[in-house]
Write a protein that holds these residues in place. Structure first.
Motif, mmCIF file in Angstrom:
data_model
loop_
_atom_site.group_PDB
_atom_site.id
_atom_site.type_symbol
_atom_site.label_atom_id
_atom_site.label_comp_id
_atom_site.label_asym_id
_atom_site.label_seq_id
_atom_site.Cartn_x
_atom_site.Cartn_y
_atom_site.Cartn_z
ATOM 1 N N PHE A 140 62.423 89.664 57.439
ATOM 2 C CA PHE A 140 61.067 88.403 56.714
ATOM 3 C C PHE A 140 60.460 87.902 57.704
ATOM 4 O O PHE A 140 60.763 88.159 59.341
ATOM 5 C CB PHE A 140 62.012 87.409 56.433
ATOM 6 C CG PHE A 140 63.001 86.305 58.059
ATOM 7 C CD1 PHE A 140 62.287 85.327 58.557
ATOM 8 C CD2 PHE A 140 63.782 87.231 57.910
ATOM 9 C CE1 PHE A 140 62.559 84.704 59.325
ATOM 10 C CE2 PHE A 140 64.939 86.600 59.259
ATOM 11 C CZ PHE A 140 64.407 85.192 59.874
ATOM 12 N N TYR A 142 56.780 84.286 55.084
ATOM 13 C CA TYR A 142 57.142 84.257 54.495
ATOM 14 C C TYR A 142 58.884 83.356 54.229
ATOM 15 O O TYR A 142 58.442 82.027 53.585
ATOM 16 C CB TYR A 142 58.964 85.681 54.582
ATOM 17 C CG TYR A 142 59.513 85.221 53.310
ATOM 18 C CD1 TYR A 142 60.038 85.397 52.114
ATOM 19 C CD2 TYR A 142 61.184 84.293 54.429
ATOM 20 C CE1 TYR A 142 61.352 85.077 51.656
ATOM 21 C CE2 TYR A 142 62.244 84.187 53.013
ATOM 22 C CZ TYR A 142 62.752 84.776 51.961
ATOM 23 O OH TYR A 142 63.426 83.927 51.373
ATOM 24 N N LYS A 152 57.221 80.644 51.417
ATOM 25 C CA LYS A 152 58.227 81.478 50.091
ATOM 26 C C LYS A 152 59.425 80.586 50.181
ATOM 27 O O LYS A 152 60.300 80.295 48.978
ATOM 28 C CB LYS A 152 58.736 83.232 50.244
ATOM 29 C CG LYS A 152 57.710 84.004 50.257
ATOM 30 C CD LYS A 152 57.131 83.793 48.601
ATOM 31 C CE LYS A 152 55.649 84.674 48.334
ATOM 32 N NZ LYS A 152 54.808 84.618 47.387
#
Length: 310
Positions: free
Chosen positions: A180, A184, A188
Motif C-alpha cells: 500500500f 492509499y 482510501k
C-alpha cells in the motif's frame, strides 16, 4: 443576613457558568444540593439574583454585583489561608495552568511531586484546546500554559519539557493491502480529525497538505480520547500523539503504521507571558522543573524510546 462562604462559592460558580447543572459538575455536588443552596442564598435578598427565560438561567444586574462582591470575599479568605501557611514557613498560594487536551497525559507527571511536597499550594489546571489555552494566557488568567506549538504573536518565556511525536495509527486488526502507498492511507481510508483549533489537527492537516493528498472520508471529534476510541473501534485511522496511547498499543488495541515522513515531532513547552509578574509559587515551580525535569522524563516517559525506530 446569614449567608455562608459555601453559598457565596456556589453562587459565584453559577454566575460564571450561567447554569446550575454545570456549576454542580464543577463543584462536584448534586444538582438538587446546588439548587437548594441557591434558594437559601436568594431568600436573604429582596431583589432577584437570577431569572429563568426560555428555560435558561440568567444572572440579574443585581446578581452580577453580588457575584463580584462574593469573588472579592472568597479571594480575601483564600489570602488569609495562604498568609497563615506562609507564616508557618510553608509555600502557599494558587498555581494556575492551562493545558492543551493532549497535555493532560504530560503535565500531571511534572506537577505530582511538587504538589506533594508543598501542601499549601492549590492547583487549578484547565484542560482545553489550543485556542482557549492561548486566550487564557493572553488574558493573564493563568500563570503557565502547556503547548506543543509556540504562539507566533505573543511574547513568552519558555521551558522545554519533552518531545511530542505524532504517528499514523489504526485499529490493531485493520487489514491493509500487502502493498500500500501513503496515498492509499490518506485517500482510501477514513480519517478521524480533532476539532479546529487543536494543535494535533494543525499538524495532521499540514502533513496532508504538504503531500497534496485529497481526503474523501473524514470525521471530526472534540478530544484526543474520543479520537483514540474511534480508531480502536475501527471507524477510521488518524495521526495521533504517541503520548496517551501507551496502554492501547501495549494491549494490541492500536498499531502504528510506518509512514515515510512520520512521526511529526514537536516539543512540549511550558510558556508564560514575559510581562507576567510571577508569584512565589510560580517561581518555585520553575525552580523545581529546572532541578527535576530530567529525572521525571527518565522515570515516567522512558517507554517512548521503544517506538523510536517505528
Amino acid at each position: 443576613m446569614y449567608y455562608t462562604l459555601h453559598q457565596l462559592q456556589i453562587f459565584l460558580k453559577i454566575s460564571e457558568l450561567q447554569s446550575i447543572t454545570k456549576a454542580s459538575e464543577e463543584l462536584h455536588l448534586t444538582q438538587p444540593a446546588v439548587s437548594i443552596q441557591l434558594k437559601n442564598f436568594q431568600e436573604q435578598f429582596p431583589i432577584p439574583l437570577t431569572e429563568v427565560v426560555g428555560r435558561r438561567l440568567y444572572v440579574t444586574d443585581f446578581g452580577k454585583e453580588i457575584a463580584q462582591a462574593a469573588k472579592k470575599i472568597i479571594t480575601q479568605v483564600e489570602e488569609i489561608n495562604y498568609r497563615t501557611l506562609a507564616y508557618q514557613g510553608n509555600l502557599s498560594g494558587k498555581l494556575k495552568v492551562s493545558v492543551v487536551s493532549t497535555g493532560k497525559y504530560v503535565m500531571p507527571y511534572f506537577m505530582s511531586d511538587f504538589m506533594t511536597e508543598n501542601k499549601g499550594v492549590e492547583l487549578v489546571m484547565d484542560v482545553t484546546n489550543k485556542s482557549k489555552v492561548l486566550r487564557s494566557l493572553e488574558r493573564n488568567e493563568v500563570d503557565f500554559a502547556l503547548v506543543s506549538i509556540l504562539p507566533e504573536k505573543m511574547n513568552v518565556h519558555t521551558v522545554e519539557l519533552m518531545s511530542n511525536k505524532l504517528y499514523y495509527v489504526s485499529n490493531y486488526n485493520r487489514k491493509l493491502p500487502k502493498s500500500f502507498s501513503r496515498k492509499y492511507l490518506f485517500e482510501k481510508t477514513p480519517l478521524i480529525y480533532r476539532e479546529p483549533g487543536s494543535a494535533t489537527r494543525s499538524a495532521m492537516e499540514g502533513f496532508i497538505e504538504k503531500h497534496n493528498y485529497s481526503v474523501h472520508k473524514k470525521m471530526e471529534l472534540t478530544s484526543n480520547e474520543a479520537v483514540k476510541q474511534a480508531v480502536i473501534s475501527g471507524l477510521g485511522c488518524s495521526i495521533m500523539p504517541l503520548i496517551g496511547n501507551k496502554n492501547a498499543l501495549k494491549n494490541h488495541e492500536l498499531k502504528i503504521i510506518p509512514v515515510r515522513g512520520l512521526p511529526i515531532t514537536t516539543t512540549w513547552n511550558l510558556i508564560w507571558l514575559k510581562s507576567k509578574n510571577l508569584s512565589p509559587v510560580a517561581v518555585a515551580f520553575l525552580d523545581y522543573l529546572k532541578e527535576r525535569k530530567n529525572d521525571i522524563i527518565q522515570r515516567e516517559f522512558s517507554w517512548i524510546n521503544d517506538f523510536n525506530n517505528v
